[in-house]
Design a protein around this motif. Structure first.
Motif, mmCIF file in Angstrom:
data_model
loop_
_atom_site.group_PDB
_atom_site.id
_atom_site.type_symbol
_atom_site.label_atom_id
_atom_site.label_comp_id
_atom_site.label_asym_id
_atom_site.label_seq_id
_atom_site.Cartn_x
_atom_site.Cartn_y
_atom_site.Cartn_z
ATOM 1 N N SER A 112 0.861 -1.182 0.000
ATOM 2 C CA SER A 112 0.000 0.000 0.000
ATOM 3 C C SER A 112 0.900 1.235 0.000
ATOM 4 O O SER A 112 1.720 1.398 0.902
ATOM 5 C CB SER A 112 -0.887 -0.022 1.247
ATOM 6 O OG SER A 112 -1.763 1.060 1.256
ATOM 7 N N GLY A 115 0.607 7.890 1.855
ATOM 8 C CA GLY A 115 -0.346 8.925 1.463
ATOM 9 C C GLY A 115 -0.496 9.972 2.551
ATOM 10 O O GLY A 115 0.249 9.981 3.534
ATOM 11 N N GLY A 131 0.387 3.910 4.276
ATOM 12 C CA GLY A 131 -0.543 3.113 3.477
ATOM 13 C C GLY A 131 -1.919 3.053 4.096
ATOM 14 O O GLY A 131 -2.075 2.691 5.260
ATOM 15 N N ALA A 132 -2.934 3.403 3.301
ATOM 16 C CA ALA A 132 -4.319 3.454 3.787
ATOM 17 C C ALA A 132 -4.827 2.100 4.243
ATOM 18 O O ALA A 132 -5.692 2.011 5.112
ATOM 19 C CB ALA A 132 -5.236 4.011 2.694
ATOM 20 N N MET A 133 -4.282 1.009 3.702
ATOM 21 C CA MET A 133 -4.738 -0.336 4.072
ATOM 22 C C MET A 133 -4.466 -0.655 5.541
ATOM 23 O O MET A 133 -5.026 -1.588 6.084
ATOM 24 C CB MET A 133 -4.051 -1.385 3.191
ATOM 25 C CG MET A 133 -4.403 -1.262 1.722
ATOM 26 S SD MET A 133 -6.149 -1.587 1.399
ATOM 27 C CE MET A 133 -6.186 -3.343 1.581
ATOM 28 N N LYS A 155 -11.502 6.760 3.957
ATOM 29 C CA LYS A 155 -10.283 6.375 3.254
ATOM 30 C C LYS A 155 -10.476 6.531 1.760
ATOM 31 O O LYS A 155 -11.450 6.033 1.202
ATOM 32 C CB LYS A 155 -9.912 4.921 3.556
ATOM 33 C CG LYS A 155 -9.563 4.696 4.994
ATOM 34 C CD LYS A 155 -8.915 3.365 5.304
ATOM 35 C CE LYS A 155 -9.396 2.187 4.563
ATOM 36 N NZ LYS A 155 -8.736 0.943 4.980
ATOM 37 N N GLY A 156 -9.531 7.224 1.147
ATOM 38 C CA GLY A 156 -9.436 7.307 -0.295
ATOM 39 C C GLY A 156 -10.690 7.646 -1.053
ATOM 40 O O GLY A 156 -11.667 8.147 -0.525
ATOM 41 N N THR A 166 -5.908 11.563 -3.438
ATOM 42 C CA THR A 166 -5.688 10.307 -4.153
ATOM 43 C C THR A 166 -6.462 9.173 -3.486
ATOM 44 O O THR A 166 -6.959 9.328 -2.370
ATOM 45 C CB THR A 166 -4.191 9.945 -4.150
ATOM 46 O OG1 THR A 166 -3.826 9.600 -2.808
ATOM 47 C CG2 THR A 166 -3.339 11.103 -4.646
ATOM 48 N N ASN A 168 -5.322 6.851 -1.972
ATOM 49 C CA ASN A 168 -4.617 6.447 -0.754
ATOM 50 C C ASN A 168 -4.704 7.498 0.358
ATOM 51 O O ASN A 168 -4.008 7.419 1.360
ATOM 52 C CB ASN A 168 -3.153 6.122 -1.079
ATOM 53 C CG ASN A 168 -2.582 5.129 -0.099
ATOM 54 O OD1 ASN A 168 -3.253 4.192 0.311
ATOM 55 N ND2 ASN A 168 -1.347 5.345 0.296
ATOM 56 N N THR A 169 -5.579 8.484 0.200
ATOM 57 C CA THR A 169 -5.783 9.500 1.244
ATOM 58 C C THR A 169 -6.554 8.886 2.409
ATOM 59 O O THR A 169 -7.494 8.128 2.209
ATOM 60 C CB THR A 169 -6.581 10.695 0.683
ATOM 61 O OG1 THR A 169 -5.824 11.293 -0.365
ATOM 62 C CG2 THR A 169 -6.874 11.726 1.759
#
Length: 198
Positions: A112, A115, A131-133, A155-156, A166, A168-169
């Motif tokens: 991921s 971000g 990483g947003a994950m 998220k994102g 993006t 990944n925000t």
């Protein structure tokens, strides 16, 4: 879950001919949401011996349980189990003392990308993440150097939006009761839906 193995979590099964997952009696420790992704058949021979108990006397008082039974901590104290007075773990019990981000990365299809943390109210970037994950809605966001405490509220997006964010925000808010942490809608993929509770 510190008295029995990792499968003995605070959930409950209904006494029916088929498995049905129910919320545990201790709402502050209920883990049925986590188990809800497990296929029904996997619960056929599973017992949740703690489902009808509160973990501690304090959680019974908090829930105003007038039919308070002995708590799991009381049982552990009576049995002189060394961890009976150990403070609660707020992490994921089955990964131990490993770094959560590193653990999760082993199971993600691809890394991921890093971000921004973006304040949902101001639109300002308040920090960076790896990483947003690695984040869940409602989770406290540890943002280095932030003036206030933030919580993940979104998220994102499916593609970069007009504000330039993006996929990944990670959107954050600075209040545990912020409206962005609540919803009145639920979207479910019924093709993979598994009915294990009502």
């Amino acid at each position: 879950d510190w008295i029995l193995n990792n499968n003995a979590h605070y959930s409950e099964k209904a006494p029916l001919n088929y498995p049905m997952l129910l919320a545990g009696a201790d709402r502050s420790k209920d883990q049925s949401y986590f188990l809800s992704g497990v296929k029904t058949e996997a619960f056929r021979n599973v017992i949740f011996p703690l489902g009808h108990l509160a973990k501690s006397y304090k959680s019974m008082i908090h829930q105003h349980n007038s039919n308070a039974q002995q708590s799991v901590r009381d049982i552990a104290l009576d049995a002189t189990i060394p961890t009976a007075s150990k403070r609660d773990s707020m992490g994921i019990c089955f990964i131990g003392k490993r770094n959560f981000g590193n653990f999760l990365s082993q199971y993600l299809p691809e890394p991921s990308p890093p971000g921004d943390f973006v304040d949902i109210d101001t639109g300002e970037i308040v920090g960076r993440h790896n990483g947003a994950m690695h984040y869940t809605i409602g989770q406290g966001a540890k943002i280095s150097g932030a003036a206030s405490r933030y919580f993940v509220c979104g998220k994102g997006c499916s593609s970069a939006n007009a504000r330039g964010h993006t996929p990944n925000t990670v959107f954050v808010c600075n209040d545990t009761h912020h409206p962005s942490l609540y919803t009145d809608e639920l979207f479910a993929n019924f093709g993979s839906f598994d009915w294990i509770g009502l």
